[in-house]
Design an enzyme around this catalytic site. Structure first.
Site, PDB file in Angstrom:
ATOM      1  N   GLU A  20       0.840  -1.194   0.000  1.00 61.35           N
ATOM      2  CA  GLU A  20       0.000   0.000   0.000  1.00 61.35           C
ATOM      3  C   GLU A  20       0.878   1.248   0.000  1.00 61.35           C
ATOM      4  O   GLU A  20       1.778   1.357   0.803  1.00 61.35           O
ATOM      5  CB  GLU A  20      -0.891  -0.021   1.250  1.00 61.35           C
ATOM      6  CG  GLU A  20      -1.882   1.110   1.306  1.00 61.35           C
ATOM      7  CD  GLU A  20      -2.642   1.232  -0.011  1.00 61.35           C
ATOM      8  OE1 GLU A  20      -3.388   0.318  -0.351  1.00 61.35           O
ATOM      9  OE2 GLU A  20      -2.458   2.260  -0.710  1.00 61.35           O
ATOM     10  N   CYS A  22       5.815   4.794   9.026  1.00 67.84           N
ATOM     11  CA  CYS A  22       6.452   4.021   7.951  1.00 67.84           C
ATOM     12  C   CYS A  22       7.924   4.310   7.729  1.00 67.84           C
ATOM     13  O   CYS A  22       8.727   3.384   7.634  1.00 67.84           O
ATOM     14  CB  CYS A  22       5.716   4.264   6.636  1.00 67.84           C
ATOM     15  SG  CYS A  22       4.026   3.681   6.693  1.00 67.84           S
ATOM     16  N   PHE A  23       8.277   5.581   7.588  1.00 65.25           N
ATOM     17  CA  PHE A  23       9.616   5.906   7.088  1.00 65.25           C
ATOM     18  C   PHE A  23      10.731   5.255   7.901  1.00 65.25           C
ATOM     19  O   PHE A  23      11.541   4.501   7.374  1.00 65.25           O
ATOM     20  CB  PHE A  23       9.826   7.427   7.046  1.00 65.25           C
ATOM     21  CG  PHE A  23       9.221   8.081   5.834  1.00 65.25           C
ATOM     22  CD1 PHE A  23       8.459   7.353   4.931  1.00 65.25           C
ATOM     23  CD2 PHE A  23       9.414   9.426   5.586  1.00 65.25           C
ATOM     24  CE1 PHE A  23       7.898   7.947   3.820  1.00 65.25           C
ATOM     25  CE2 PHE A  23       8.863  10.038   4.474  1.00 65.25           C
ATOM     26  CZ  PHE A  23       8.101   9.297   3.598  1.00 65.25           C
ATOM     27  N   ARG A  77       2.540   8.591  15.696  1.00 68.33           N
ATOM     28  CA  ARG A  77       3.640   7.622  15.698  1.00 68.33           C
ATOM     29  C   ARG A  77       4.923   8.253  15.149  1.00 68.33           C
ATOM     30  O   ARG A  77       4.911   8.860  14.091  1.00 68.33           O
ATOM     31  CB  ARG A  77       3.244   6.375  14.894  1.00 68.33           C
ATOM     32  CG  ARG A  77       2.265   5.499  15.686  1.00 68.33           C
ATOM     33  CD  ARG A  77       1.739   4.356  14.888  1.00 68.33           C
ATOM     34  NE  ARG A  77       0.838   4.797  13.826  1.00 68.33           N
ATOM     35  CZ  ARG A  77       0.312   3.988  12.907  1.00 68.33           C
ATOM     36  NH1 ARG A  77       0.586   2.705  12.929  1.00 68.33           N
ATOM     37  NH2 ARG A  77      -0.496   4.467  11.983  1.00 68.33           N
TER      38      ARG A  77
HETATM   39  C1  UDX Z   1       4.466   7.572   3.722  1.00 70.14           C
HETATM   40  C2  UDX Z   1       4.558   7.426   2.198  1.00 70.14           C
HETATM   41  O1  UDX Z   1       4.476   8.727   1.604  1.00 70.14           O
HETATM   42  C3  UDX Z   1       3.446   6.522   1.686  1.00 70.14           C
HETATM   43  O2  UDX Z   1       3.598   6.321   0.296  1.00 70.14           O
HETATM   44  C4  UDX Z   1       3.530   5.187   2.412  1.00 70.14           C
HETATM   45  O3  UDX Z   1       2.472   4.341   2.002  1.00 70.14           O
HETATM   46  C5  UDX Z   1       3.476   5.400   3.903  1.00 70.14           C
HETATM   47  O4  UDX Z   1       4.507   6.285   4.319  1.00 70.14           O
HETATM   48  P1  UDX Z   1       2.978   8.980   5.421  1.00 70.14           P
HETATM   49  O5  UDX Z   1       3.852   8.411   6.493  1.00 70.14           O
HETATM   50  O6  UDX Z   1       1.509   8.985   5.625  1.00 70.14           O
HETATM   51  O7  UDX Z   1       3.247   8.248   4.027  1.00 70.14           O
HETATM   52  O8  UDX Z   1       3.405  10.524   5.228  1.00 70.14           O
HETATM   53  P2  UDX Z   1       4.307  11.385   4.224  1.00 70.14           P
HETATM   54  O9  UDX Z   1       3.446  12.380   3.570  1.00 70.14           O
HETATM   55  O10 UDX Z   1       5.140  10.547   3.364  1.00 70.14           O
HETATM   56  O11 UDX Z   1       5.249  12.173   5.242  1.00 70.14           O
HETATM   57  C6  UDX Z   1       6.146  11.521   6.103  1.00 70.14           C
HETATM   58  C7  UDX Z   1       6.897  12.519   6.958  1.00 70.14           C
HETATM   59  O12 UDX Z   1       7.814  13.280   6.179  1.00 70.14           O
HETATM   60  C8  UDX Z   1       6.015  13.549   7.664  1.00 70.14           C
HETATM   61  O13 UDX Z   1       6.473  13.739   8.980  1.00 70.14           O
HETATM   62  C9  UDX Z   1       6.173  14.787   6.827  1.00 70.14           C
HETATM   63  O14 UDX Z   1       5.925  15.959   7.541  1.00 70.14           O
HETATM   64  C10 UDX Z   1       7.631  14.662   6.414  1.00 70.14           C
HETATM   65  N1  UDX Z   1       7.957  15.409   5.187  1.00 70.14           N
HETATM   66  C11 UDX Z   1       7.392  15.049   3.991  1.00 70.14           C
HETATM   67  C12 UDX Z   1       8.861  16.465   5.236  1.00 70.14           C
HETATM   68  O15 UDX Z   1       9.384  16.797   6.310  1.00 70.14           O
HETATM   69  N2  UDX Z   1       9.153  17.127   4.078  1.00 70.14           N
HETATM   70  C13 UDX Z   1       8.610  16.795   2.871  1.00 70.14           C
HETATM   71  O16 UDX Z   1       8.949  17.452   1.862  1.00 70.14           O
HETATM   72  C14 UDX Z   1       7.691  15.728   2.833  1.00 70.14           C
END
Ligand code: UDX
Length: 439
Positions: free
Chosen positions: A126, A241-242, A311
């Site tokens: 996903e 996730c990250f 989280r």
């Molecule tokens: C992520 C992936 O984008 C998605 O494809 C996967 O299925 C799940 O993990 P998500 O964790 O919901 O999604 O959020 P995302 O929008 O990717 O942001 C992750 C983190 O990075 C957030 O804390 C966000 O604030 C941060 N971020 C994102 C930045 O600091 N700078 C950016 O330019 C983009």
């Protein structure tokens, strides 16, 4: 299907267990028609043709690979339950994010059924992001389906393709072998996180040199080969996730003896930890090296806007650091509950009411931004909620202790206008005009 009755009751109620824009409308339209929530796991396994395993796979906290490897215990339990109660052939789809080759383990467990049934295992990771989940589901960049490259595996994959083809154009549905599909999910998240860590590393250099990270993001992102998205410097990335997926990737590399590859990807997490720490240190350093006894307003606690999810939220690490310095924290987030805050703080940072007396007195959760900021020495913007952009900062300034500090961890405010009001403003990767006279 879930074994947790409380969760299922919430899904069947008017108050869904998670905040996600657009989700209540979809549930309202479909619930009771072609969408059902239930704990009758065995009955539903028996009736299903296709079963999605969508359980969590958290980072292991103890044992082999603790702190990096993903725990796939719940996936295996699902496979065992399916093998036990199924009375007909099924397609079993890995939706959970898993280490590469998990499908092999699931297939072995399923195959060990003694009823002569046949199961095909597919991988269908996903890619939706929180806050935009509904749009991402209706119009995904791509749908990825991995299957065994046998006539039965290909037929199963085609069956799943035909389900998605009801609303996703065929050319956006990719089919691959099982292992590519499993690994692609980890790689996609690692690449996205890597971009954030890359730009965050540059933000530190900008602060030292007088360059502006937003201008750099723009200049760099206009190169089509690089692209504009995910170059927004911040207090650090969070979310479920990250970090988990990168650590999982690091562990995989180590498992296969690829030390250099493991080290390379681990650095993305190291850089993120540095960025979070750098923010806390900037707050303390700017406020005359002490925040003891000072009221600090934290605007935003979720890991990004449009979600109540906390989280791995960077706010938690900043909160932990500032509490250690003895500050009085007043937090406002439109969606985060106090209970969720403490559960995550305990799980990830090991800080709880038992080992940290006085937590409830030091951390006040507020129901609006103005009371959070009233009398505060500083405001920290930690989530990019739109409502923070339009607050009456003149009114807030009047109510604050002086000098009044703002630390914009998301670079969402009009810094020049705030400085005009009288604030001392610190941002991420933006030159401090008092430090550089040539700006
Ligand atoms: C992520 C992936 O984008 C998605 O494809 C996967 O299925 C799940 O993990 P998500 O964790 O919901 O999604 O959020 P995302 O929008 O990717 O942001 C992750 C983190 O990075 C957030 O804390 C966000 O604030 C941060 N971020 C994102 C930045 O600091 N700078 C950016 O330019 C983009």
């Amino acid at each position: 299907m879930d074994i947790n009755q409380k969760q299922i009751d919430a899904w069947n109620s008017e108050t869904l267990p998670i905040y996600e824009p657009g989700l209540p409308e979809v549930v309202k339209e479909c619930r009771g028609k072609n969408l059902f929530f239930s704990t009758a796991v065995d009955d539903e396994i028996e009736k299903a043709d296709i079963i999605f395993i969508s359980v969590n796979t958290p980072t292991k906290t103890k044992g082999i690979g603790a702190g990096r490897a993903a725990n796939i215990k719940n996936c295996e339990l699902c496979a065992r339950q399916i093998a036990k109660v199924a009375t007909s052939n099924k397609i079993v789809v890995e939706k959970s994010t898993v280490p590469v080759r998990t499908a092999q383990a699931i297939a072995r467990v399923l195959k060990s059924n003694d009823k002569g049934l046949s199961f095909q295992v597919l991988s269908n990771p996903e890619f939706l992001a929180e806050g935009t989940a509904i749009d991402d589901l209706f119009a995904p960049d791509r749908v990825l389906i991995g299957g065994q490259q046998t006539p039965e595996g290909l037929a199963a994959a085609e069956k799943l393709v035909s389900v998605y083809a009801n609303w996703v154009p065929r050319e956006r549905i990719l089919t691959t072998n099982l292992w590519s599909s499993e690994l692609s999910k980890l790689v996609a998240n690692a690449f996205l996180a890597q971009r954030v860590s890359s730009i965050n590393s540059i933000s530190a250099l900008c602060e030292a040199t007088g360059a502006d990270v937003s201008e750099i993001s723009r200049a760099v992102g206009m190169d089509d080969r690089i692209g504009k998205r995910f170059l927004q410097s911040s207090v650090g990335f969070g979310g479920s996730c990250f970090q988990k997926d990168i650590l999982n990737l690091v562990y995989l590399c180590e498992t296969f003896g690829l030390e250099e590859c493991a080290h390379y990807w681990n650095q993305v997490v190291v850089m993120n930890d540095y960025q979070k720490k750098r923010f806390s240190e900037k707050v303390v350093g700017s406020m005359f090296n002490t925040v003891t006894g000072k009221k600090i307003a934290m605007l935003g606690y979720a890991f990004k806007k449009d979600t109540g999810d906390v989280r791995e939220t960077p706010s938690m690490f900043v909160l932990r650091d500032l509490l250690q310095e003895g500050s009085r924290m007043h937090i406002y987030d439109p969606q985060v509950t106090r209970d969720d805050m403490w559960i995550e703080m305990d799980y990830t940072c090991g800080v709880n009411h038992d080992n940290t007396p006085g937590l409830d007195e030091s951390v006040i959760t507020e129901t609006d931004a103005y009371s959070a900021c009233d009398g505060a020495h500083a405001i920290c913007i930690l989530t990019e909620w739109d409502e923070f952009k339009t607050l009456d900062y003149e009114k807030i300034f009047k109510s604050m202790a002086k000098p009044a500090f703002i630390f914009d961890g998301r670079n969402i405010l009009d810094h020049a206008a705030l400085r005009k009001i009288g604030y001392e403003v610190h941002c991420i990767g933006k030159p401090d005009p008092t430090k550089f006279t040539d700006l």
